[in-house]
Design a protein around this motif. Sequence first.
Motif, short mmCIF file in Angstrom:
data_model
loop_
_atom_site.label_atom_id
_atom_site.label_comp_id
_atom_site.label_asym_id
_atom_site.label_seq_id
_atom_site.Cartn_x
_atom_site.Cartn_y
_atom_site.Cartn_z
N SER A 163 0.91 -1.09 -0.03
CA SER A 163 0.12 -0.17 -0.11
C SER A 163 0.91 1.22 0.00
N LEU A 164 0.43 2.26 -0.80
CA LEU A 164 1.10 3.38 -0.62
C LEU A 164 1.29 4.08 0.74
N LEU A 165 2.13 4.86 1.18
CA LEU A 165 2.13 5.50 2.29
C LEU A 165 1.59 6.77 2.05
N PRO A 166 0.89 7.37 3.04
CA PRO A 166 0.36 8.62 3.16
C PRO A 166 1.48 9.80 2.81
N ALA A 167 1.20 10.72 2.31
CA ALA A 167 1.97 11.71 1.78
C ALA A 167 1.37 13.12 1.89
N GLU A 168 1.77 14.22 2.52
CA GLU A 168 1.08 15.27 2.90
C GLU A 168 1.05 16.09 1.65
#
Length: 785
Positions: free
Chosen positions: A482-487
Amino acid sequence: MQFSEAWLRSLVNPALNTQELGHLLTMAGLEVEALEPVAPAFEQVVVAEILSAEKHPNADRLQVCQVNVGEAQPLTIVCGAPNARAGMKTACALVGAVLPGDFQIKQAKVRDVASFGMLCSSKELGIAGDAAGIMELPATATVGQPLRQWLNLDDHLITLKLTPNRGDCLSLNGIAREVAALAAVPFTPVDSAPVAAACDATFPIGIAAEAACPRYCGRVIRGIDAGAVSPAWMVERLERSGLRAIHPVVDVTNYVLLELGQPMHGFDLALLRGGIQVRMARVGEPLALLNEQSITLSEDTLAIADDSGALALAGIMGGAASAVSASSTDIFLEAAHFDPDAIAGRARRYGLSTDSSHRFERGVDPELPRLAMERATRLILDICGGECGPISEVGHGVAARAPIAFRPARVRRLLGFDLADATMRDILQRLDLRVAGEGETWTVTAPSHRFDITGEVDLIEEIARVHGYDAIPVVAPRGQASLLPAEEGKRSPLDLKKLMVARGYQEIITYSFISQELDQDFRATGAALPLLNPIASQMGVMRGSLMGGLMQALKHNLNHGQERLRLFEIGRAFLSAEADAQPRHAAGLAYGAARAEQWGEPTRGVDFFDVKADVEALVHPLPVAFAPAEHPALHPGQCARISLEGVAVGWLGTLHPRLVLSHGLARAPILFELDLSALLTGEAPRYQGVPRLPAVRRDIAVVVDEKQPLATLLSTVRAAMPALISDFSLFDVYQGQGVEQGKKSLAFKMLLQHTQKTLTESEIESAVQEVVGILNDQFNASLRR
């Protein structure tokens, strides 16, 4: 470590050729750095005996020799070597031989005398030796035997580049033990059988620093033959390991060092006083070493001493005053175990680097001293004769190794493939590890020579290494990705790197340590941070700025013909020793032409404003301000402090003329350096609809003082201008006819736009006059007529 392949194969001989053996060692973590033959290829060169040597009838410096090469009739060979004489045994290249350099030996006439071969020097055969004449072989050499066979020249030299944790492989015995485990073949350990004492001679020994020296062994050997010489086989093995023969006793201690990995030392018994004591040195205690170097010891240095004072640097080098010499007949042998912490760094402190310190710093098997003493005793008695006394041993020794809990299931989980319990047990036992227990948890005890094995993870690494990294099956990873969250309001260093590359810059990575002079030139704040143990004199300080590394890269590229450069680097600057004063910076440099050579525009040099535009693009959309400032490395009139939202974050400027001159540059580069953390902040994108109505443009020109900074004027107007104005920017600067001296004319563009309706002329004029009023009130500006 360099050694002879033939020596290794005398201990373990797997069914592998030389290249396969090297690959096996490398894949097991013992990197083979070099693998080369002892001698270059040549053929049809045999041991020969000169039967007679008579003067050549037609040449003063030549001799006509009758040479026995093991054939029915002797050969006639013309030779010009000054040492050729009857009865001498030497190397002879027969007709048809091919020597190094593809030099072929043919039958020839030399001054009207037929010659059927060539008597060779060591240089002509590409091997070490005296090149002043032909080779001189021992009288025991067998005439007619191939020279390669007699001198064992089909051997290879193997050089290993070992990691610091594998001190157990700094010996032939250790490497052979490793090869036996890897190839699953028998291993013949070095014979270290006890040697019975022939007399009761002893010499007093004691330890005053048992933490540094847990074990010390000594033995007296009396009546050795002072005229004895080291046997040829030992000399050959020493030379092929990079050591020269010195004296039989010294040669034996060096041989045991290479063979078992235990450093030893021999003292002339007649030169010792009182008894041997292993103690810490006294402050200022002098010692003359074997290499003729005189040193003054410090109190944290371990020394071997007698009643007269220090005799040797423990674990590093012996002293000259008690050294074995050609006249020595009674000797005292020592073999000890020293703690690595007691030896580490001491050799470098005194400007030394020895085979002994190299081993003790990495760790030596604590059980080796007695075995090495027995082995050395046997060799000395066989070579030099004499009689030995009993071994004296003192010290509490080293604590027994604690067993390690080992779980086969964890091996399979960490390595990612199924490996049978029987296979794991076999690998551990081949490595000389004692395995006990069954089921889910075993107990494994490492041998004394594997001091690098301290936990279960080390055992798992050993299993993977011996099983073979290339034998581990390739299995596709399984799991949820899964993609890591990015602000959205944050930027990564990679985003900045992509932006710099898009603007024509190339990334570089330079050392964090630079010369003190370079650091002084470019450090803007903080004190210099010198290294305690720099790898080179020009790398003695941690950098306080990235500009120094950029300058070094610039000079390197200029020396290689690159005239246009755009470089950047992201890395740490070390402002002080505190961890929070070592921020990451982004720095860049521009040099040469502003654009690559082309036909579309004339060539011009890059200037301050070109790089200012790059910095503005780098920080966009953050509000950036540039204010005149002074930096020790930048031109005082072309230097700006960069601020974001009122906080100073970096510098921009042209290199100082003083540094341009000292670095030998033809022109000044433009440099910038910014705090990386300030660049990683940003603004989340916000949707704004496209206006349905067209914008209105109005231009105004105002006259202000020529010293008025534009940035201050723009920021003031943009903060107070009416909401109808969507853009306010400069498009022209003028000084000259029609403008008062000491003044300048600034022409601004204003775009006015309403999202819901068409602006009336009165609304437009009102907004323009409001801006003019701000300029007049704040900066005493007047409209230019």
